[in-house]
Scaffold this motif. Structure first.
Motif, PDB file in Angstrom:
ATOM      1  N   GLU A  93       0.818  -1.228   0.000  1.00 50.67           N
ATOM      2  CA  GLU A  93       0.000   0.000   0.000  1.00 50.67           C
ATOM      3  C   GLU A  93       0.844   1.267   0.000  1.00 50.67           C
ATOM      4  OE1 GLU A  93      -2.500  -0.040   3.387  1.00 50.67           O
ATOM      5  OE2 GLU A  93      -3.070  -2.126   3.063  1.00 50.67           O
ATOM      6  N   ASN A  94       1.692   1.393  -0.960  1.00 42.99           N
ATOM      7  CA  ASN A  94       2.518   2.592  -1.095  1.00 42.99           C
ATOM      8  C   ASN A  94       3.477   2.836   0.075  1.00 42.99           C
ATOM      9  OD1 ASN A  94       2.980   4.277  -3.198  1.00 42.99           O
ATOM     10  ND2 ASN A  94       2.019   6.031  -2.189  1.00 42.99           N
ATOM     11  N   LYS A  95       3.798   1.759   0.734  1.00 43.69           N
ATOM     12  CA  LYS A  95       4.783   1.825   1.817  1.00 43.69           C
ATOM     13  C   LYS A  95       5.834   0.744   1.574  1.00 43.69           C
ATOM     14  CE  LYS A  95       2.405   4.400   5.043  1.00 43.69           C
ATOM     15  NZ  LYS A  95       2.897   5.364   6.017  1.00 43.69           N
ATOM     16  N   LEU A  96       7.046   1.034   2.012  1.00 39.45           N
ATOM     17  CA  LEU A  96       8.066  -0.014   2.034  1.00 39.45           C
ATOM     18  C   LEU A  96       8.057  -0.590   3.443  1.00 39.45           C
ATOM     19  CD1 LEU A  96      10.461  -1.526   0.724  1.00 39.45           C
ATOM     20  CD2 LEU A  96      11.948   0.290   1.578  1.00 39.45           C
ATOM     21  N   LYS A  97       7.807  -1.893   3.523  1.00 43.58           N
ATOM     22  CA  LYS A  97       7.763  -2.561   4.826  1.00 43.58           C
ATOM     23  C   LYS A  97       9.113  -3.223   5.061  1.00 43.58           C
ATOM     24  CE  LYS A  97       5.310  -6.089   6.202  1.00 43.58           C
ATOM     25  NZ  LYS A  97       4.290  -7.160   6.067  1.00 43.58           N
ATOM     26  N   ILE A  98       9.752  -2.894   6.170  1.00 43.14           N
ATOM     27  CA  ILE A  98      11.063  -3.457   6.498  1.00 43.14           C
ATOM     28  C   ILE A  98      10.885  -4.277   7.766  1.00 43.14           C
ATOM     29  CG2 ILE A  98      13.454  -2.907   7.094  1.00 43.14           C
ATOM     30  CD1 ILE A  98      12.081   0.018   5.797  1.00 43.14           C
ATOM     31  N   GLN A  99      11.122  -5.568   7.662  1.00 46.20           N
ATOM     32  CA  GLN A  99      10.925  -6.421   8.833  1.00 46.20           C
ATOM     33  C   GLN A  99      12.257  -6.979   9.314  1.00 46.20           C
ATOM     34  OE1 GLN A  99       8.634 -10.322   8.935  1.00 46.20           O
ATOM     35  NE2 GLN A  99       7.059  -8.812   9.458  1.00 46.20           N
ATOM     36  N   LEU A 100      12.467  -6.909  10.633  1.00 47.19           N
ATOM     37  CA  LEU A 100      13.672  -7.459  11.254  1.00 47.19           C
ATOM     38  C   LEU A 100      13.212  -8.579  12.175  1.00 47.19           C
ATOM     39  CD1 LEU A 100      15.310  -4.046  12.249  1.00 47.19           C
ATOM     40  CD2 LEU A 100      15.678  -5.366  10.165  1.00 47.19           C
ATOM     41  N   LYS A 101      13.659  -9.780  11.905  1.00 49.90           N
ATOM     42  CA  LYS A 101      13.122 -10.909  12.659  1.00 49.90           C
ATOM     43  C   LYS A 101      14.211 -11.697  13.367  1.00 49.90           C
ATOM     44  CE  LYS A 101       9.353 -14.108  12.333  1.00 49.90           C
ATOM     45  NZ  LYS A 101       8.129 -14.388  11.617  1.00 49.90           N
ATOM     46  N   SER A 102      14.072 -11.828  14.662  1.00 54.18           N
ATOM     47  CA  SER A 102      14.885 -12.772  15.440  1.00 54.18           C
ATOM     48  C   SER A 102      13.951 -13.307  16.529  1.00 54.18           C
ATOM     49  CB  SER A 102      16.134 -12.081  16.005  1.00 54.18           C
ATOM     50  OG  SER A 102      15.779 -10.938  16.731  1.00 54.18           O
ATOM     51  N   ASN A 103      14.218 -13.071  17.816  1.00 54.96           N
ATOM     52  CA  ASN A 103      13.262 -13.455  18.870  1.00 54.96           C
ATOM     53  C   ASN A 103      11.963 -12.683  18.717  1.00 54.96           C
ATOM     54  OD1 ASN A 103      15.262 -14.916  19.974  1.00 54.96           O
ATOM     55  ND2 ASN A 103      15.744 -13.476  21.628  1.00 54.96           N
ATOM     56  N   THR A 104      12.119 -11.411  18.397  1.00 52.01           N
ATOM     57  CA  THR A 104      10.967 -10.540  18.214  1.00 52.01           C
ATOM     58  C   THR A 104      10.801 -10.266  16.725  1.00 52.01           C
ATOM     59  OG1 THR A 104      12.408  -8.633  18.415  1.00 52.01           O
ATOM     60  CG2 THR A 104      11.336  -9.374  20.416  1.00 52.01           C
ATOM     61  N   THR A 105       9.632  -9.770  16.362  1.00 53.33           N
ATOM     62  CA  THR A 105       9.400  -9.369  14.976  1.00 53.33           C
ATOM     63  C   THR A 105       9.198  -7.861  14.978  1.00 53.33           C
ATOM     64  OG1 THR A 105       8.318 -11.460  14.587  1.00 53.33           O
ATOM     65  CG2 THR A 105       7.940  -9.738  12.947  1.00 53.33           C
ATOM     66  N   ARG A 106      10.112  -7.157  14.346  1.00 44.83           N
ATOM     67  CA  ARG A 106      10.057  -5.698  14.355  1.00 44.83           C
ATOM     68  C   ARG A 106       9.780  -5.220  12.936  1.00 44.83           C
ATOM     69  NH1 ARG A 106      15.868  -5.943  15.789  1.00 44.83           N
ATOM     70  NH2 ARG A 106      15.963  -3.741  16.340  1.00 44.83           N
ATOM     71  N   THR A 107       8.680  -4.513  12.769  1.00 40.62           N
ATOM     72  CA  THR A 107       8.273  -4.102  11.431  1.00 40.62           C
ATOM     73  C   THR A 107       8.231  -2.592  11.338  1.00 40.62           C
ATOM     74  OG1 THR A 107       6.867  -6.047  11.446  1.00 40.62           O
ATOM     75  CG2 THR A 107       6.554  -4.496   9.630  1.00 40.62           C
ATOM     76  N   PHE A 108       8.963  -2.059  10.391  1.00 39.08           N
ATOM     77  CA  PHE A 108       8.953  -0.617  10.156  1.00 39.08           C
ATOM     78  C   PHE A 108       8.309  -0.372   8.804  1.00 39.08           C
ATOM     79  CE2 PHE A 108      12.470  -1.510  12.939  1.00 39.08           C
ATOM     80  CZ  PHE A 108      12.461  -0.475  13.856  1.00 39.08           C
TER      81      PHE A 108
END
Lengths: 246, 246, 246
Positions: A93-108
């Motif tokens: 939706e017109n956004k770049l989703k950046i996900q960082l995944k290890s123990n936690t899931t962090r989505t920017f």
């Protein structure tokens, strides 16, 4: 489009270096690579960046996509990636989703911006001089001349690469002989050209990515600096010469 | 004149410390040593520096020479010396040539300047108090008193060295007993004198050169701090007292 | 009153963290512990600190004492304590005497100040949500959201702790699943509340003291963060919510 990197370092460091020169830029995502070609706002330096699909663990690109983003914001997010994180990039939706995944899931998520600027083309350049040396040696050299002046002259002599700078008071001259670490390809004539130290200082940060660098230049002609990690990435810079009005 | 150093560290660190107190100074290069005697611009502190010929690998001085240079610029150039570099100093056409040689040959040149100031003489001073202690202990003590005040009182008591500082609000008192690390030579009377902490903070950087320091002082009389590396160098400071108008 | 600490670290780090929120404060010294309850000047955050008598090597307190001091000055003095120092606190003529003893004896004195502020009481709070996790994970989470916004939403979902932030441009969402490191106690309803990132950044410095942290909160209700070192100290923070006017 969905792209995953098991080692976020290459992307992280590249964007950090590029964002020192260009604050907003358009990426072209092709089935083969993520590419970026951008001019700095002063039109003095060009960045040419390519991160090959082979450096990704997942690389799912159906059709070529263009996406322009703010590189400073992208850099800040990438800086949060830890070595153990799996980094995933997606368009949503017109956004770049950046996900960082290890123990936690962090989505920017970062907005895709409108860049009026038209697509940049990499100019076709021919260079009589080609010097391959260690990135560390080039770093030292630029840091040396930085203490005496604002511009630096690159010069070739037979089997020698010479770097000169002249300030109001002090001078510096570095002689790099051909040797195990330094290969020089140049004609028999002396070739000499002058470039901005301020820009070079930003570019040599690419030594974080690769141990070697290639310098190509000609008399009063652009300089090309190129850092390459085989099968992974290429980061090159083209820098306009400082031509003296004498 | 041609001088080479295989270990640039002593010269590098010394100039860095001296340039915090004096921005331009005249070196006297004799067949025995490089010497510098200089006052800080406020006439509060004197630096006495001697780098002996025995610390050089090549020391070729035919006749005594005087050369005045800008120490900040000299410091910046010396900072570029890496431990593996051989550093060579030469005089050439009214310039000081500084060469750093390893894989590459890096040559800097610095203008010799005109210093109107006449030659400084080291004053003859006699001190009833002589304290030899570790440079680290003096550093700690100065950093301690720095948080409460701008000036510090050095005081002797039998077998004790006492350091006092009194700010508007807080006080600090450090008692250093005579011991393995600290030797105190003083008369039976208490001797007490006050000095600027700002200056002392610059001087104690000489702890990078030597592990021990000698303090000499007297009531309302200058302080002498001395750092020595046997057969290599001597760096001493003379600091005017802060006499109170009470 | 005379108190000695063989490991000054707990006191040193605690005061450093507290002084970021409160510049002057009153300590209550009881026969059991040193306690401090203080509000930040903006009335947004409360600090509750307790250093138990069992963390002292000497703890001699006859009767309860109140002593107000400037925490920034106290921090500066404590920063001078080295791990090998024995730190002693004494009251002497309206001054707090802080002694650091190793080879040397270093004595600082700090004025007791008049604090008009009346004694703060810790409010009685009840929380439906209790999350116990590693201090490092909370740090990462706050640093993540800090790059996109000024406030953060803490939210519970069944077996999940969710942290959200929304800036003008970018968003961040961190999902922390229940697991070995993270224990979540919450009802079946989603609970959601918003807090200032600026304050949280100061509070999470308490990760220098303890490896674990407890978060307690409720909808539009204060947050309580608690760091504990068993038998030694407790450092807790209560932070007012950011209630939106929508």
């Amino acid at each position: 489009m969905k792209l995953s990197l098991a080692e976020p370092t290459y992307l992280k460091e590249s964007i950090s270096i590029i964002s020192d020169l260009v604050s907003e830029a358009r990426f072209k995502v092709t089935p083969d690579a993520i590419e970026l070609v951008a001019m700095d706002p002063a039109n003095v330096a060009m960045v040419v960046f390519k991160l090959l699909s082979s450096s990704f663990t997942e690389y799912n690109v159906q059709k070529e996509q263009n996406l322009a983003i703010n590189l400073s914001n992208f850099k800040q997010i990438l800086r949060r990636a830890k070595p153990e994180d799996i980094l995933t990039l997606e368009l949503e939706e017109n956004k770049l989703k950046i996900q960082l995944k290890s123990n936690t899931t962090r989505t920017f998520s970062l907005p895709i911006i409108d860049l009026e600027e038209k697509e940049q083309k990499v100019p076709e350049l021919k260079f009589p001089v080609n010097i391959k040396t260690t990135a560390a040696l080039l770093n030292d050299t630029i840091e040396d001349v930085d203490i005496v002046a604002e511009s630096v002259t690159f010069q070739t002599e037979p089997k020698k690469f010479i770097v000169l700078a002249e300030g109001d008071l002090s001078q510096a001259k570095i002689e790099v002989p051909e040797g195990e670490d330094t290969k020089i390809t140049a004609g028999s004539d002396t070739v000499k050209s002058k470039y901005s130290i301020e820009y070079l200082k930003k570019m040599i940060n690419a030594s974080k990515l690769a141990n070697e660098v290639t310098l190509q230049f000609d008399k009063d002609y652009p300089l090309k600096l190129e850092y390459t990690v085989v099968d992974k990435l290429q980061l090159a810079f083209i820098l306009a010469p400082r031509v003296e009005n004498e």
